[in-house]
Design a protein around this motif. Sequence first.
Motif, mmCIF file in Angstrom:
data_model
loop_
_atom_site.group_PDB
_atom_site.id
_atom_site.type_symbol
_atom_site.label_atom_id
_atom_site.label_comp_id
_atom_site.label_asym_id
_atom_site.label_seq_id
_atom_site.Cartn_x
_atom_site.Cartn_y
_atom_site.Cartn_z
ATOM 1 N N LEU A 191 31.156 2.670 -13.312
ATOM 2 C CA LEU A 191 32.040 2.375 -12.190
ATOM 3 C C LEU A 191 33.395 1.901 -12.687
ATOM 4 O O LEU A 191 34.448 2.337 -12.193
ATOM 5 C CB LEU A 191 31.399 1.309 -11.294
ATOM 6 N N GLN A 195 37.140 3.585 -12.199
ATOM 7 C CA GLN A 195 38.130 2.899 -11.384
ATOM 8 C C GLN A 195 39.375 2.466 -12.159
ATOM 9 O O GLN A 195 40.417 2.221 -11.560
ATOM 10 C CB GLN A 195 37.495 1.652 -10.743
ATOM 11 N N THR A 614 30.325 -4.458 -4.069
ATOM 12 C CA THR A 614 30.331 -3.407 -3.040
ATOM 13 C C THR A 614 29.501 -2.202 -3.474
ATOM 14 O O THR A 614 29.116 -1.385 -2.635
ATOM 15 C CB THR A 614 31.769 -2.943 -2.725
ATOM 16 N N HIS A 615 29.212 -2.096 -4.762
ATOM 17 C CA HIS A 615 28.386 -0.997 -5.283
ATOM 18 C C HIS A 615 27.005 -1.493 -5.711
ATOM 19 O O HIS A 615 26.337 -0.854 -6.525
ATOM 20 C CB HIS A 615 29.097 -0.322 -6.461
ATOM 21 N N ARG A 616 26.590 -2.638 -5.165
ATOM 22 C CA ARG A 616 25.271 -3.215 -5.442
ATOM 23 C C ARG A 616 25.082 -3.551 -6.918
ATOM 24 O O ARG A 616 23.984 -3.426 -7.472
ATOM 25 C CB ARG A 616 24.160 -2.265 -4.965
#
Length: 783
Positions: A191, A195, A614-616
């Motif tokens: 992630l 990002q 927010t992405h666990r």
Amino acid sequence: MRWLKWILLSLLALIVLSLLSLYLALKSNQPQYDGQIDGAVEQPVELDRDAQGYLSIKAQSRSDAAYALGFSHAQERFFQMDLLRRNSAGELSELFGEMALDLDQKRRLHRFRHRAELGYKVLPAEQKLLLDRYTAGVNDGLQQLGLPPFEYWLLQASPRTWTAADSFLALYSMFLDLQGSQGKDELAMGLLKQQLPADWYQFLMQHSADWQAAMDGSEVSAVPVPSSAYPAVLKQQQSACTDCGLFDSRDIGSNNFAVAGSRTADGRAILADDMHLGIRVPGTWFKARLQWQQEGETKWVAGVTLPGTPAVVAGSNGNIAWGFTNSTADWSDVIALKLDDKAERYQTDDGWQEFSYQNEVIKVKGQPDLVRQYKETIWGPLLPEPFSGYALRWVAHDPQGANFNLLQLEQADSAKAALQIASRVGVPTQNLLVADRQGVIGWTLIGALPERQLTDMDTPQDWSTAKNRWTGYHAAKAYPAILNPKSGQLWTANSRMIGGDDLALIGNGGYDLGARAQQIRDGLTALPQHTEQSLQQIQLDHRALMLARWQKLLLDQVLTADFVAEHQLTSYRDYVMKDASQASISSVGYSLVRAFRAKTIELAFAPLTALLETHRLSGRDLKFSLETATWALIQQPRPDTVPASFTSWKSLLQQAVLDSKQALEQQQGSLAQANWGALNTSQIQHPLGAAIPALGDWLNMPAMPMNGDSHMPRVQNKVHGQSERMVVSPGHEADGLLVIPAGQSGHPLSPFYQADHSFWLHEKWLGFLPGKTEYLLKIEPKA
């Protein structure tokens, strides 16, 4: 009133009677320490114990010694053993009901019971015999108790008999404790890579150049703060985070270090080992010395055993002494699957493949059985939602990952021979440190080392072509190793211990910063010659060297005269100046500097933490510590690199002072009461003592303030720390140290329930070998 009085007296009598019944029942099923019993041994076996319950087994064969060890483990620790096998097999709900169901469902992903049964079938005949004899001893020891261990009465359950495959499950529980089992580290790194611009990604994930102490002398250079604009995802917080606290990566691992004969007065090599794990009652380890006859020769081995398994995990056999720390390298990979339109097939280099499906039946106490279906690929199982587009490849899933070749260390007669055994051993891959009777020391990795062909080992990769794959496991010649270093010293502490091609081979699983390793290395270097006592002092070292620069930052730049006057921080500043140099129980200054650092990193990277959530995912999943990047940004306090909620780095640092001070005052009442001992008070509890508060005072160890913290050799927090302390020289075991928290026995009426605890807590010496015999039990062959 007479009726009320009668009712109250009746209730009191009932309570007294119940307590008396419980006491008598507990008294009746205590482990047997004296006398003579019949057992499934070929020749008589003696089990003697010293005042602390340190077990010494004298047998005529290794198989009889295994039987006696299993017997003793069951009598003292069967409930602990049961939890280990149930934890890895995903069978805790059968004991604890719905509260354990979520964990069981996560565990079933790995199908460890199935793998354990397969592992047992392929064991060499000699190891299978020892495991069978150990298993027979466990079941006889359990039966000899009469009544089941008291935990089963409270849970209204009955213990299951032990099987040989259950010993594999105990080993798999250590995999779950020491390595990531859900692939979240690579998901988090993937992630971040997605990002962030490449330069900022490299800056964040760098190995620390400030804190490094690799054994091979390799060094890394600092990645400077990129000159490009600060990424918006690090500056603008898009959502609130529920847990924005400090994440220090995997920084609470273990220490081991050794000095060669060239560094002692009489040429002895000395090994020190303290493995850091969760501390509970009973503890992880059980002290035992095994002695047997083999081809007309007396063999022996002593140290710590893991109840549920027949091997001495760390210890000495008179010729070599060995110990472990977690390698913290990369032993799993996440596969980004290419799925068809219906998500029913996945792409491989051999074309589209159908998923295989495995049904797992989970027994839940008080409820119907639950059937869960798990999907698997040729590489490994699919991860649970919301990551079901990924599969997990993990060493623990392969036959090479788990075996009982560790038993071969019992026979090793030199450091060189021990290093040669390491590649064949199936354990969660560890740093193996060895010292031998000739004064030689050595290091290597022990455990299976996968042979990989990957574009990137830190993030999920596409395996749909042969470009990314595992090709097998490395042979011994590929393993990095150090034997007889010129410096006469070796050390590991979960940080980067090697560089170059060797580091590329094993990858990064979330190395510690290296402050702890550096402190150990410098402690070894400081003296030209060492003794067992000097190595113990390094184990107990709780100087806060890593925090010194944070203390200086506070005093030189943050606590300005105007800021101190405006917010009445005079006493705060005085505490910081006075006693922040070590994590001692009386220090208030240490508590303040530590809390300031934690709050600074939290405020600096709250946008990143929120993004992960927010992405666990969480900051805990990252493969790096945020210490390195935070400190670099503070040293170059550009206005654009501070989070949007602050106007400057100075304002962020001053807010960190105010927030951390307020939190401590709310928690402790005042700064004067915020000494480190008050914040770092032990919570060493029995699993049922925590679940049933009324039993806590009886089952748990007393709550006590503790020296030590992260990033220093004396690692200690409320529930995590030195699960054993061992210092030993092969051939000089009588001069060594071995102590564990709590005690040998899990039975609360046993004299050994907390026999070691005072020695461990107050940092006192307790011999590596058993002391004078106080109890003697003889096992005679059954007629």
